[in-house]
Design an enzyme around this catalytic site. Sequence first.
Site, PDB file in Angstrom:
ATOM      1  N   GLU A 170      49.994  33.977  36.295  1.00  0.00           N
ATOM      2  CA  GLU A 170      48.794  34.629  36.846  1.00  0.00           C
ATOM      3  C   GLU A 170      48.958  35.060  38.298  1.00  0.00           C
ATOM      4  OE1 GLU A 170      45.300  32.349  36.018  1.00  0.00           O
ATOM      5  OE2 GLU A 170      45.732  32.201  33.897  1.00  0.00           O
ATOM      6  N   GLU A 284      47.932  30.965  27.390  1.00  0.00           N
ATOM      7  CA  GLU A 284      46.863  30.024  27.740  1.00  0.00           C
ATOM      8  C   GLU A 284      45.579  30.562  27.109  1.00  0.00           C
ATOM      9  OE1 GLU A 284      46.077  28.845  31.789  1.00  0.00           O
ATOM     10  OE2 GLU A 284      48.210  28.815  32.279  1.00  0.00           O
TER      11      GLU A 284
HETATM   12  O1  AHR Z   1      41.721  26.425  35.062  1.00  0.00           O
HETATM   13  C1  AHR Z   1      43.092  26.113  34.929  1.00  0.00           C
HETATM   14  C2  AHR Z   1      43.895  27.310  35.245  1.00  0.00           C
HETATM   15  O2  AHR Z   1      43.502  28.425  34.447  1.00  0.00           O
HETATM   16  C3  AHR Z   1      45.402  27.263  34.992  1.00  0.00           C
HETATM   17  O3  AHR Z   1      46.090  26.406  35.864  1.00  0.00           O
HETATM   18  C4  AHR Z   1      45.722  28.711  35.219  1.00  0.00           C
HETATM   19  O4  AHR Z   1      46.895  29.144  34.600  1.00  0.00           O
HETATM   20  C5  AHR Z   1      44.493  29.434  34.655  1.00  0.00           C
HETATM   21  O5  AHR Z   1      43.951  30.295  35.597  1.00  0.00           O
END
Ligand code: AHR
Length: 492
Positions: A170, A284
């Site tokens: 990110e 994710e």
């Molecule tokens: O809220 C956790 C975070 O969400 C993670 O560390 C990141 O990859 C994503 O923005």
Amino acid sequence: MSNQIEVRPNRKLHARDFMIYGHFIEHFHRQIYGGIYEPGHALADRDGFRTDVMEALKRIHVPVMRWPGGCFVSNYHWMDGVGENRIPFFDKAWRVEESNQFGTDEFISYSKKIGAEPYICTNAGSGTAEEMSDWVEYCNLTVDGKWAKKRIENGYANPYNVRFWSIGNENYGDWEMGAKDLKEWGRYVKESAKMMKRVDPNIELFAASIADLDWNINLLREAGKYLDWISIHGYWDTLNEKNDLADFETCMAYTLAIEPEIVKTKHILGALGYLDKIKISFDEWNLRGWHHPNVDSKPEDYLTPRDKNDWNDSYTMADAIFSACFLNQCLKHGDSVKMANFSPTVNTRGMIYTHADGIVLRSTFYVFELYTNYMEDEVIDSWADIDSTFDVWLDGKKITIPAIDMIATRSSKNGQLAISLINRDPDNSHSITLKGTEQKHGKLYSILSDSKDAYNDVKNPDRIKLKEETLEFNGETIRFDIPPHSVHVLKL
Ligand code: AHR
């Protein structure tokens, strides 16, 4: 109301990649320490890994585990986490001390124990191309150079042959340390990819991305020839600052917001000519964003609120239905989506909650147990004419939601059908008729509950779990009712 579903068992659309059932775990709150790794705990093995967690993970056949972050990784230096003298550091992502007791060697060992492929996300925040490629040396070179020799010195004679490596996490977002603009990012990825591939040309490289044309035009023009994957993330109920979880109905509306992210990414890859070369990793994803308020504030009480992620009543049938709808989209777009990593696996918003005496399997765990054990490996043509709908109001707008979500799969080995059937309706059962197969009986594996807001907890760990029943059908049309707020796989 009629809800007609038709399947075409002989029309294969594409193969399903089992890596869509992957996982992600980060050095955040109790995911690692007190989660998968708790040396000294009565249920820990000699390496300190919680055996109750590992047994649960084996039930859902974890294909790949992504680690160590997430935002954490953008200030993580891997060499501090290997060898005899682990160097603690102040993790500026989450503003706690990281002991470095769980590092690369422990992660590889854990991955092997649960039968998952390791997927390492590297530090493209404060890190360098050289540091990333040195990590590849440590893991994948047999003996050449100082880092492979360091691994051997640490007691690990054989290379780990880690296949999956992501450049960054990110880095497009201001919240990330070492965030980069799109120009910097393309160049940075190219230089990192060059060095990593020169260490081991067999690795598969991912790069942090979003479903955004400008970001990807620059990334792929600069580094596309080195990349095998682009990594996108999604949390739909964003709870970072306020832990005000969306209700069931709102979460059902969110299920309609999954596919646009995938389709947009596919179109961008297609427009840039990479659709046949670069795969999508949704590495994710979770309905619920993690709760970690005030992370940029003065050191007031920004740690304690993180314990709210542990409230098991947060994870209801809404989480199960959303997750099943998400996996259905990964199956539907399985021609491009070849990996997805539930975020995270243990504690925080995870599917397994650990406590002093054992674990709680949350509703999302059963979605993975259902899909990894009963859905099949080929996606076949199917369509649904769903008349049953219900309305939800979101941001002042009425959203009409089809009650039933489905997708059909088939076994490449024995032709057996496995059809996912989800009833999003919070209140009503709906009958479906299924055409295209003449089976006389089938097995229905279900995630049912007495309430849309049901959840599992320490005192009531089995309120939600998998159920199985045999269905008999007469005549070629299969007809049966699906209860409200439920997830099923019909095996024929
Ligand atoms: O809220 C956790 C975070 O969400 C993670 O560390 C990141 O990859 C994503 O923005």
